[in-house]
Each structure stands twice: as structure tokens, then as C-alpha cells.
Design a protein around this motif. Structure first.
Motif, PDB file in Angstrom:
ATOM      1  N   PRO A 167       0.823  -1.207   0.000  1.00  0.00           N
ATOM      2  CA  PRO A 167       0.000   0.000   0.000  1.00  0.00           C
ATOM      3  C   PRO A 167       0.856   1.255   0.000  1.00  0.00           C
ATOM      4  O   PRO A 167       2.051   1.210   0.238  1.00  0.00           O
ATOM      5  N   THR A 168       0.202   2.386  -0.237  1.00  0.00           N
ATOM      6  CA  THR A 168       0.879   3.678  -0.196  1.00  0.00           C
ATOM      7  C   THR A 168       1.423   3.941   1.195  1.00  0.00           C
ATOM      8  O   THR A 168       0.725   3.741   2.185  1.00  0.00           O
ATOM      9  N   PRO A 169       2.678   4.369   1.341  1.00  0.00           N
ATOM     10  CA  PRO A 169       3.238   4.584   2.671  1.00  0.00           C
ATOM     11  C   PRO A 169       2.628   5.807   3.335  1.00  0.00           C
ATOM     12  O   PRO A 169       2.162   6.729   2.681  1.00  0.00           O
TER      13      PRO A 169
ATOM     14  N   TYR B 172       4.384  12.474  -2.513  1.00  0.00           N
ATOM     15  CA  TYR B 172       4.515  12.893  -3.908  1.00  0.00           C
ATOM     16  C   TYR B 172       3.939  11.794  -4.788  1.00  0.00           C
ATOM     17  O   TYR B 172       4.223  10.604  -4.569  1.00  0.00           O
ATOM     18  N   THR B 173       3.145  12.182  -5.788  1.00  0.00           N
ATOM     19  CA  THR B 173       2.519  11.212  -6.687  1.00  0.00           C
ATOM     20  C   THR B 173       3.338  11.079  -7.964  1.00  0.00           C
ATOM     21  O   THR B 173       3.609  12.074  -8.643  1.00  0.00           O
ATOM     22  N   ILE B 174       3.738   9.864  -8.277  1.00  0.00           N
ATOM     23  CA  ILE B 174       4.571   9.604  -9.452  1.00  0.00           C
ATOM     24  C   ILE B 174       3.819   9.964 -10.729  1.00  0.00           C
ATOM     25  O   ILE B 174       2.649   9.613 -10.906  1.00  0.00           O
ATOM     26  N   ARG B 175       4.545  10.678 -11.633  1.00  0.00           N
ATOM     27  CA  ARG B 175       4.004  11.047 -12.936  1.00  0.00           C
ATOM     28  C   ARG B 175       4.802  10.365 -14.042  1.00  0.00           C
ATOM     29  O   ARG B 175       5.876   9.813 -13.780  1.00  0.00           O
TER      30      ARG B 175
ATOM     31  N   ASN C 228      11.952   5.809   1.348  1.00  0.00           N
ATOM     32  CA  ASN C 228      11.011   4.863   0.721  1.00  0.00           C
ATOM     33  C   ASN C 228      11.624   3.463   0.693  1.00  0.00           C
ATOM     34  O   ASN C 228      11.921   2.936  -0.396  1.00  0.00           O
ATOM     35  N   PRO C 229      11.858   2.833   1.867  1.00  0.00           N
ATOM     36  CA  PRO C 229      12.582   1.553   1.900  1.00  0.00           C
ATOM     37  C   PRO C 229      11.865   0.424   1.168  1.00  0.00           C
ATOM     38  O   PRO C 229      12.494  -0.522   0.711  1.00  0.00           O
TER      39      PRO C 229
ATOM     40  N   ILE D 286       4.926   8.241  -3.167  1.00  0.00           N
ATOM     41  CA  ILE D 286       6.151   7.997  -2.412  1.00  0.00           C
ATOM     42  C   ILE D 286       6.367   9.160  -1.456  1.00  0.00           C
ATOM     43  O   ILE D 286       5.583  10.128  -1.450  1.00  0.00           O
ATOM     44  N   CYS D 287       7.412   9.083  -0.632  1.00  0.00           N
ATOM     45  CA  CYS D 287       7.721  10.129   0.334  1.00  0.00           C
ATOM     46  C   CYS D 287       8.973  10.875  -0.132  1.00  0.00           C
ATOM     47  O   CYS D 287      10.024  10.272  -0.332  1.00  0.00           O
TER      48      CYS D 287
END
Length: 412
Positions: free
Chosen positions: A295-297, A306-309, A332-333, A346-347
């Protein structure tokens, strides 16, 4: 060398004075006052349009001389009263009498004059799928087509009785709508982006150029406009993924077998999570449900979601946000940097939001737009790069973000 005086100019007959404000350009002023850049330049021969100063006084041409019972016309390169009289089938004396304040020996491009004669009847009521538009000074079919995001051919076709080389101010034409009607069954709306062609779209969505053309009979494939909406055949809808699965967007080369290996699951588990999906007909851009995707951290203190584009990599993100690949990996381990997915959150170390917009006295707030740099902003607002940097000590000029708000020094 141009002299930019802030003292009021004595504007000649046929013009009116105007005081320059922040953000003004000859182009924006011409649009606002229904004139042309060429007419503004002609009315202000001693003004440098690339170095306007806030508070400077310029002269705006008055675009509409009295014209009872006639039609307005905008002077173009090479025009003379003699050639205009012949073109509109009026006498030279009648043209001179209709324009008593116009010097026929000093016509300038963008100047508006009056053509005597009866006003032509308006066109028939615009048919469904089009809207009426009144011609203004400086309008051409090319500029209208660009403004309303339609093709030149479509505009000409919607106005078969209109001469595009002889438009008159006040004339009514019909503007065709650029967006197709509601897409029929078996197709999905798609918004044209920079670089799109029917050929590339056919490859991306696993269809053919012919199928796209059939789905869009009124669209010119040689004149696609950014933001235009077309109908794409055969794009499967996005599924609602059940608990225990996560949406995944199919990319080039993906197969259920490779996805099972990449996500440490099985082909059978992917098939169970996607009962309506044909594994032998995956399409780029198709969204499926992946079992067991983490899942989303929840981002810890000191980091920001931050949302990946499309196109994002840890390397590019590190450059964009002035951090390092190692710092992003530590934040983001559980994220595989070689398998980033569009829409994945991600963070990011540090704060990715733009700084607050409380600008101090002597500056004004400005929102960054595409293509902006400190150098271009300094030219536009008649200041220096150094002054902008002093007004924004926490802003990286090499990492400006669209939508970011900065402070622009105002002119003294």
C-alpha cells in the motif's frame, strides 16, 4: 536607443492615453483594446515594446471611427485608398468622405477605417455544433481558428459564403466546436497532448489509424490541437480494484508472466484478480489489479507525499527537488526505484510544496508558469535577476515549479 518617459505623452487625434501596469505587454494591451500590436507600435514610435515601465504613458489607437450604414475594415500591408475602393466596389470620393479624419497618404497596418455602403446581411442561423461569433478588429480566420482550438479547414467549411480574405468588423460567422460529441459505445474520450498523432496513438493503444479515423469522422488528423478531445476505440475502462489488490497501469512489454515475477506473485493470482481481462491482449495504458502490491506509505516527519508522474525516476526527482537519490531511497525503503508506477505515492525528503506567498513591501506575488526563468521574469517586469533572487532567498532559480509563487520586485 529608446527613451521610456513616465511623463504623460500628448496623444494625437485618433488615440487615447493609457498608463502601463504590471504584466502589461503590447500583445495583451492590443487584445484588451481590440487593436493590433502593429497599430500600437505605429502609435508609439519612441516606445520600446520590450522595455515597458510601470506608470509609463502610451497611446492606444481608437479602433472604431464613426461608420453609419457601412462596415469597418483593418488596414493591411500594401493597402491604399485606391486599392480598397476598387476591392469593395466603392468610389474613392465616397471612401474619403466616410473617413474625414484619416490621412490616405499615411495609412498604417492595423488602422481601422470605414467602408461606406449597406451592411451585408448576417449569415443564416448557425447550425447545431457551431456557435455565432462577431468579427473584431484584427481578426483573421487563422487567428480565430487558433483562439477557438479548431482547424482552419473546419472554420472555412462552417462558413461557405464568407470570404476569409475580406472579413469586416461586425460581420457574423459560425465557429465549429472542436470537441466531438459524446463518444459512442466501444470508444473512450481521450485528450490530445503535445506530440500526439493518430499513428502514435494507434501504437500506444494497440489499435489502428483507420479505427481512430472511423471513430472521429469530423477530426482532421493533420491538425490535432493540444486539449482537443477525441474518441479512442477499444480502451478498456479502469477497474475498481478489490481489497488486497492495487491498480497497475500496463506498460510496453508487460505480460502476466513478467508481472508475476516482478511483483512476487503468480499468473493465476493475477488472473483471479482480473477475471474480465484477456492476458493475451494487454494494452498500454490499460489498468489492471495487482494482488499483494504494497500500500501507499504514510510519510514520516520531514518528508512529503509525492505522486509519481509519467517519466519520473529517482534520479530526476532528486534533481527536481534538490535532494539525492540516496535520501529518496532512505525515505522509501519498500519502493522499487526500477518499478515506479504512475499514480504511486512515495515520500519525498523535505517540503515539496511552494513557499508561502506573503511578499514584503516593495514586491508583488507572481505564480510561475511554463517556461518561466528568473532571467525572463527580470526582462518582463523590468527588474534584474539579482533583485528577484534577493526577494526570494529560499527559492532555487534552477528548480522553478509551475504553480510555485514567488515575489517580484516592483519598479521604483
Amino acid at each position: 536607443m529608446y527613451y521610456n518617459s513616465k511623463k504623460p505623452n500628448t496623444c494625437p487625434m485618433g488615440t487615447t492615453s493609457y498608463m502601463i501596469k504590471a504584466g502589461d505587454t503590447f500583445y495583451s494591451i492590443a487584445i484588451r483594446y481590440n487593436t493590433t500590436v502593429a497599430a500600437l507600435i505605429a502609435a508609439n514610435p519612441n516606445v520600446n515594446p520590450n522595455a515597458l515601465c510601470i506608470g509609463q504613458i502610451i497611446c492606444i489607437p481608437i479602433p472604431f471611427p464613426p461608420c453609419p450604414g457601412g462596415n469597418y475594415y483593418t488596414i493591411r500591408a500594401g493597402d491604399t485608398f485606391f486599392s480598397i475602393a476598387r476591392r469593395f466596389n466603392v468610389s474613392l470620393d465616397a471612401l474619403l468622405n466616410a473617413n474625414p479624419n484619416v490621412n490616405p497618404d499615411a495609412l498604417y497596418i492595423g488602422q481601422v477605417i470605414c467602408i461606406p455602403g449597406p451592411t451585408p446581411p448576417p449569415p443564416v442561423t448557425c447550425p447545431a455544433g457551431t456557435m455565432p461569433y462577431i468579427i473584431r478588429a484584427g481578426d483573421t480566420f487563422f487567428s480565430i481558428a487558433r483562439r477557438f482550438n479548431v482547424s482552419l479547414d473546419a472554420l472555412i467549411a462552417a462558413n461557405p459564403n464568407v470570404d476569409p480574405d475580406n472579413l469586416m468588423i461586425g460581420q457574423r460567422i459560425c465557429i465549429p466546436g472542436p470537441t466531438p460529441p459524446g463518444c459512442p459505445a466501444g470508444t473512450t474520450p481521450y485528450t490530445i497532448r503535445s506530440g500526439d498523432t493518430f499513428f502514435l496513438l494507434a501504437q500506444r493503444f494497440n489499435t489502428t489509424v483507420e479505427a481512430i479515423q472511423r471513430a472521429n469522422p469530423g477530426v482532421d488528423p493533420n491538425n490535432l490541437q493540444i486539449g482537443q478531445v477525441i474518441c479512442m476505440p477499444g480502451i478498456p475502462p479502469t477497474p475498481g480494484c478489490p481489497a488486497g489488490t492495487t491498480p497497475y497501469t500496463i506498460r510496453s512489454g508487460d505480460t502476466f508472466f513478467l508481472l508475476a515475477q516482478r511483483f512476487n506473485t503468480t499468473v493465476e493470482a493475477i488472473q483471479r484478480a482480473n477475471p474480465g481481462v484477456d492476458p493475451n491482449n494487454l494494452q498500454i495504458g490499460q489498468v489492471i489489479c495487482m494482488p499483494g502490491t504494497p500500500p501507499t506509505p504514510g510519510c514520516p516527519a520531514g518528508t512529503t507525499p509525492y505522486t509519481i508522474r509519467s517519466g519520473d525516476t529517482f534520479f530526476l526527482l532528486a534533481q527536481r527537488f534538490n535532494t539525492t537519490v540516496e535520501a529518496i531511497q532512505r525515505a522509501n525503503p519498500g519502493v522499487n526505484p526500477n518499478n515506479l508506477q504512475i499514480g504511486q505515492v512515495i515520500c519525498m525528503p523535505g517540503d515539496t510544496t511552494p513557499p508561502p506567498s506573503g511578499c514584503p513591501t516593495g514586491t508583488t506575488s507572481y505564480t510561475i508558469r511554463s517556461g518561466d526563468t528568473f532571467f525572463l521574469l527580470a526582462q518582463r517586469f523590468n527588474t534584474t535577476v539579482e533583485a528577484i533572487q534577493r526577494a526570494n532567498p529560499g527559492v532555487n532559480p534552477n528548480n522553478l515549479q509551475i504553480g510555485q509563487r514567488i515575489c517580484i520586485p516592483t519598479a521604483n
